[in-house]
Design an enzyme around this catalytic site. Structure first.
Site, PDB file in Angstrom:
ATOM      1  N   HIS A  20       0.884  -1.236   0.000  1.00  0.00           N
ATOM      2  CA  HIS A  20       0.031   0.014   0.056  1.00  0.00           C
ATOM      3  C   HIS A  20       0.794   1.521  -0.148  1.00  0.00           C
ATOM      4  CE1 HIS A  20      -3.919  -2.172   0.834  1.00  0.00           C
ATOM      5  NE2 HIS A  20      -2.897  -3.030   1.492  1.00  0.00           N
TER       6      HIS A  20
ATOM      7  N   ASN B 195     -10.325  -2.682   2.365  1.00  0.00           N
ATOM      8  CA  ASN B 195      -9.869  -2.853   1.002  1.00  0.00           C
ATOM      9  C   ASN B 195     -11.406  -2.454   0.224  1.00  0.00           C
ATOM     10  OD1 ASN B 195      -7.087  -3.442   1.126  1.00  0.00           O
ATOM     11  ND2 ASN B 195      -7.581  -5.636   0.761  1.00  0.00           N
TER      12      ASN B 195
ATOM     13  N   HIS C  73      -4.133   0.956  11.942  1.00  0.00           N
ATOM     14  CA  HIS C  73      -3.952  -0.216  12.591  1.00  0.00           C
ATOM     15  C   HIS C  73      -5.213  -1.000  12.785  1.00  0.00           C
ATOM     16  CE1 HIS C  73      -2.664  -3.250  15.238  1.00  0.00           C
ATOM     17  NE2 HIS C  73      -2.411  -2.603  16.573  1.00  0.00           N
TER      18      HIS C  73
HETATM   19 FE1  HDE Z   1      -2.507  -4.615   5.438  1.00  0.00          FE
HETATM   20  N1  HDE Z   1      -0.551  -3.997   5.814  1.00  0.00           N
HETATM   21  N2  HDE Z   1      -1.727  -6.599   5.818  1.00  0.00           N
HETATM   22  N3  HDE Z   1      -4.241  -5.625   4.757  1.00  0.00           N
HETATM   23  N4  HDE Z   1      -3.097  -2.996   4.748  1.00  0.00           N
HETATM   24  C1  HDE Z   1      -0.297  -2.811   5.834  1.00  0.00           C
HETATM   25  O1  HDE Z   1       0.845  -1.523   7.417  1.00  0.00           O
HETATM   26  C2  HDE Z   1      -0.742  -6.783   6.627  1.00  0.00           C
HETATM   27  C3  HDE Z   1      -4.561  -6.931   4.795  1.00  0.00           C
HETATM   28  C4  HDE Z   1      -4.395  -2.576   4.479  1.00  0.00           C
HETATM   29  O2  HDE Z   1      -3.162   3.620   4.008  1.00  0.00           O
HETATM   30  C5  HDE Z   1       1.078  -2.572   6.317  1.00  0.00           C
HETATM   31  O3  HDE Z   1       1.169   0.730   7.943  1.00  0.00           O
HETATM   32  C6  HDE Z   1      -0.624  -8.077   7.166  1.00  0.00           C
HETATM   33  C7  HDE Z   1      -5.822  -7.152   4.751  1.00  0.00           C
HETATM   34  C8  HDE Z   1      -4.518  -1.377   3.969  1.00  0.00           C
HETATM   35  O4  HDE Z   1      -1.455   3.302   5.393  1.00  0.00           O
HETATM   36  C9  HDE Z   1       1.454  -3.571   7.098  1.00  0.00           C
HETATM   37  C10 HDE Z   1      -1.605  -8.938   6.611  1.00  0.00           C
HETATM   38  C11 HDE Z   1      -6.378  -5.898   4.569  1.00  0.00           C
HETATM   39  C12 HDE Z   1      -3.265  -0.943   4.256  1.00  0.00           C
HETATM   40  C13 HDE Z   1       0.120  -4.518   6.570  1.00  0.00           C
HETATM   41  C14 HDE Z   1      -2.323  -7.695   5.912  1.00  0.00           C
HETATM   42  C15 HDE Z   1      -5.400  -4.938   4.532  1.00  0.00           C
HETATM   43  C16 HDE Z   1      -2.406  -1.781   4.793  1.00  0.00           C
HETATM   44  C17 HDE Z   1       2.054  -1.427   5.499  1.00  0.00           C
HETATM   45  C18 HDE Z   1      -2.121 -10.311   6.523  1.00  0.00           C
HETATM   46  C19 HDE Z   1      -7.883  -5.544   4.029  1.00  0.00           C
HETATM   47  C20 HDE Z   1      -2.816   0.766   3.982  1.00  0.00           C
HETATM   48  C21 HDE Z   1       1.969  -0.252   5.837  1.00  0.00           C
HETATM   49  C22 HDE Z   1      -1.967 -10.816   7.896  1.00  0.00           C
HETATM   50  C23 HDE Z   1      -8.699  -5.791   5.152  1.00  0.00           C
HETATM   51  C24 HDE Z   1      -2.986   1.526   5.126  1.00  0.00           C
HETATM   52  C25 HDE Z   1       1.232  -0.238   7.065  1.00  0.00           C
HETATM   53  C26 HDE Z   1      -2.541   2.998   4.923  1.00  0.00           C
HETATM   54  C27 HDE Z   1      -1.082  -1.822   5.133  1.00  0.00           C
HETATM   55  C28 HDE Z   1       0.342  -5.769   6.960  1.00  0.00           C
HETATM   56  C29 HDE Z   1      -3.753  -8.127   5.313  1.00  0.00           C
HETATM   57  C30 HDE Z   1      -5.529  -3.589   4.328  1.00  0.00           C
HETATM   58  C31 HDE Z   1       2.953  -4.162   6.448  1.00  0.00           C
HETATM   59  C32 HDE Z   1       0.666  -8.801   7.804  1.00  0.00           C
HETATM   60  C33 HDE Z   1      -6.710  -8.270   4.781  1.00  0.00           C
HETATM   61  C34 HDE Z   1      -5.480  -0.616   3.563  1.00  0.00           C
HETATM   62  O5  HDE Z   1       1.506  -3.581   8.208  1.00  0.00           O
END
Ligand code: HDE
Length: 705
Positions: free
Chosen positions: A77, A150, A341
């Site tokens: 993202h 999402n 978060h």
């Molecule tokens: Fe994320 N995801 N994600 N994700 N995600 C990040 O956090 C992660 C997942 C989503 O505009 C990171 O601050 C793991 C699902 C959005 O700043 C990170 C897993 C969904 C955004 C991270 C998922 C999301 C992130 C990268 C599986 C939809 C952007 C930077 C266990 C429900 C937020 C950050 C923004 C961002 C980890 C799965 C949505 C790396 C480990 C499912 C919208 O922490």
């Protein structure tokens, strides 16, 4: 400088500092220490033509700061756009949750929203095929609450432990760092074809949902099942939805690719301009609430993030609205530094045991530590809550808060001269109560395992397929064909076609048709030791809410229409169409051969907003070709105009022409009988023709084209 003889009291120092911060000296420049600069053009040298001196602390400060301007981009993202706004609930939802911001309809809760693509780097194009992030931070008096979702209601994987594998597979390949912001490469399809649980999400990403027309025209989903808990401790399961007021619309793949070159900022610009012009994007918050007692009533597991709850089984109730009404002042300070978060919650909302959600609860704080450089990222202005904050965490990189006194621990008696203790016993029973986790009963034993109730990977993928309209199905097939055609390893291509046979035989056959694969072989797709066949779920009836075409809303507010003008154009026709579009809330742009004004049929000059070179048809939702005075050359001989007409028709857009400008349609090689092509022989733009044009634009696309 001598020290002041009377020490300034602590409060006084703070006030002075704040006053200074509030009134920066905009008419002069200083160093970061506040030292007034006398020259910002020349470094300090040994002679005007001599070497620069190490002593030049002003040069060093400026360059050092510049050298450290970049922070690591988000691991996923990374490319995003944000906006401020507010959320308000329609009526109290106290029956199901005690979250304050969902219980008081008189309150507007400030929000910051960040939309994003997932795979691309910060500088990648907006219109790539991908899921989009939809992250909302509610600044509530009970603390910040983040809904980090999402634009697609399901996810690729069921357990957080597979996330690094998934992301490593989709990101540019590690040896060549190619391709950027694209899933059309071997490693992605290698991984997903070995992980059948990805099939449902693949259907969504390959559908038109993966290429939204606008961030303002896409749905949002919390994806996981969460919990609501009311003031009596009663809990229910909940799925969150964002429903856009402007409907759900997509680009075509051909347009998306062209836009990546012609305006890589297409979505970011669209959001920014809509807000700047007062056309505030709006969504309704919807909830699907499932009583605890119904947890096991579905054919799928509520804890499985590769499944949605069909809206026909549990309707989405719209409980409030989100309005984005202010662009950020500073991209870096706000959009880049905002830290979301899923574990930022307020009392009244809690987690489910979804194993993907559980893993996310660890990841988001952890990632900010390296991205934002330390444990105090919550103090950055965009992340700071609006409620009072008090705890005994201390120190760390970039600490802003200046704690006072000698006590930084609890329990204590030294802070205020009386015992202070926060252990569940000392809360004021009539005052605000703190967050308590829902006391859910758990089922031992501890084990590294996946529930058999997660094993059906195809029923909902099939539901998605059968719920699409014919044109949407055609786009999906084309997307699979495009992505798979990019692979260098034919066996992976075959594996995907075999996998699709589990979804639908016709889908698999159609995808394979252009790829030269062998006939789909269902058994081959899952022929490895340990593969667990899910229970054969009954086929689900098509769900209209899964189709963008079926769920389309009418109206043309904020739609962009190009009016192609040249010398001899009818000024009256241009005015009539522009006025009708403006009255319907749409925007129009006069596009001419050059930026020079054109001369109207009546001899009056008409200003031009953009040119046929810098404003190609992909930037617009529709074209209008006004009539030309008899004898005027018009645009029929201009290859750029003909290309615009041909492209717009190929992309299923409305193309309307009056009078002799209809000849552009034939000259562009387009069949004037195509749906979406409206021709009126008259030079006068009548009410009936205008109404037909507005209705046609409201349909978004004419897929029969
Ligand atoms: Fe994320 N995801 N994600 N994700 N995600 C990040 O956090 C992660 C997942 C989503 O505009 C990171 O601050 C793991 C699902 C959005 O700043 C990170 C897993 C969904 C955004 C991270 C998922 C999301 C992130 C990268 C599986 C939809 C952007 C930077 C266990 C429900 C937020 C950050 C923004 C961002 C980890 C799965 C949505 C790396 C480990 C499912 C919208 O922490």
């Amino acid at each position: 400088m001598s020290k002041p003889s009377v020490p300034v009291p602590r409060e006084g120092v703070k006030q002075q500092a704040m006053a200074q911060a509030l009134t920066p000296p905009l008419d002069r420049l200083t160093t970061n220490q506040g030292l007034l600069l006398s020259d910002n053009h020349n470094s300090l040298k040994a002679g005007a033509r001599g070497p620069t001196l190490l002593e030049d602390f002003i040069l060093r400060e400026k360059i050092t700061h510049f050298d450290h301007e970049r922070i690591p981009e988000r691991a996923v993202h990374a490319r995003g756009a944000g906006a401020h706004g507010f959320f308000e609930v329609y009526q109290s939802e106290a029956a199901i949750t005690r979250a304050g911001f969902l219980c008081d309809p008189t309150v507007q809760t400030p929000v910051f929203v960040r939309f994003s693509t997932v795979a691309g780097s910060r500088g990648s194009a907006d219109t790539v095929r991908d899921a989009r992030g939809f992250a909302v931070k509610f600044y509530t008096p009970e603390g910040n609450c983040d809904l980090v979702g999402n634009n697609i209601p399901v996810f690729f994987i069921q357990d957080a432990i597979k996330f690094p594998d998934l992301i490593h597979a989709v990101k540019p390949e590690p040896d060549s760092e190619m391709p950027q912001a694209a899933s059309a490469h071997d490693t992605f399809w290698d991984f997903v074809t070995l992980m059948p649980e990805t099939t449902h999400m693949l259907m969504w990403v390959m559908s038109d949902r993966g290429i939204p027309r606008s961030l303002r025209m896409m749905e949002g989903f919390g994806v996981h099942t969460f919990r609501f808990v009311n003031a009596h401790g009663a809990s229910s399961f909940v799925k969150f939805h964002w429903k856009p007021r402007l409907g759900v619309h997509a680009l075509t793949w051909d347009e998306a690719q062209a836009l990546a070159g012609q305006d890589a900022d297409f979505h970011r610009r669209d959001l920014w301009e809509a807000i700047a012009s007062g056309q505030f994007p709006e969504w309704e918050l919807g909830v699907q609430v499932v009583p605890e007692a119904d947890e096991h009533r579905f054919a799928f597991d509520l804890l499985d993030p590769t499944k949605l709850i069909p809206e026909e089984l549990v309707p989405v109730r719209r409980i409030g609205r989100l309005v984005l009404n202010r662009n950020p002042d500073n991209f870096f300070a706000e959009t880049e530094q905002v830290a979301f978060h899923p574990g930022h919650l307020v009392p009244g909302i809690d987690f489910s045991n979804d194993p993907l959600l559980q893993g996310r609860l660890f990841s988001y704080t952890d990632t900010q530590l390296s991205r934002l450089g330390g444990a105090n990222f919550h103090e950055l202005p965009i992340n700071k809550g609006v409620c009072p904050m008090h705890n005994f965490q201390r120190d760390g990189m970039h600490r802003q808060y200046i704690g006072t006194g000698r006590v930084a621990y609890e329990p204590n008696t030294l802070a205020n001269g009386e015992e202070f203790r926060v252990d569940g016993r000392s809360f004021d029973p009539v005052g605000p109560t703190g967050f308590t986790s829902h006391p859910e009963a758990l089922e031992p034993p501890k084990q590294r395992a996946r529930s058999a109730s997660f094993d059906d990977h195809y029923a909902q993928a099939r539901l998605f397929w059968v719920s699409q309209s014919a044109p949407e199905q055609a786009h999906l097939v084309a997307a699979f064909q495009f992505e798979l055609s990019k692979l260098q390893t034919p066996a992976i291509r075959q594996r995907m076609v075999d996998t699709l046979a589990h979804v639908d035989a016709d889908l698999a056959q159609r995808v394979g048709a252009a790829l030269g694969t062998q006939p789909p072989d269902k058994a081959a797709a899952t022929a490895w030791p340990g593969y667990r066949e899910g229970p054969a779920s009954a086929d689900l009836a098509p769900s209209p809410s899964l189709s963008m075409v079926v769920a389309q809303s009418a109206g043309i507010a904020t739609r962009k229409v190009a009016i192609l003008v040249a010398d001899g154009v009818s000024g009256a026709a241009v005015r009539a169409v522009q006025e009708a579009l403006a009255a319907a809330g749409a925007m129009s742009t006069r596009v001419g051969p050059t930026l020079c004004p054109v001369r109207c049929a009546d001899g009056e000059p008409l200003a031009v907003d953009a040119t046929l070179d810098n404003a190609p048809s992909v930037l617009f939702d529709a074209l209008y070709l006004p009539p030309m005075v008899a004898g005027a050359e018009g645009l029929a001989g201009d290859a750029r105009a003909l290309r615009a007409v041909e492209q717009a028709c190929r992309h299923g857009k409305t193309v309307a022409a009056s009078g002799n400008s209809a000849n552009l349609i034939a000259a562009a090689g387009v069949d004037p009988a195509l749906p979406g092509v409206l021709v009126d022989a008259s030079d006068d733009v009548g009410a009936a023709f205008l109404a037909a044009v507005l209705t046609a634009i409201g349909q978004h696309r004419h897929w029969g084209a």
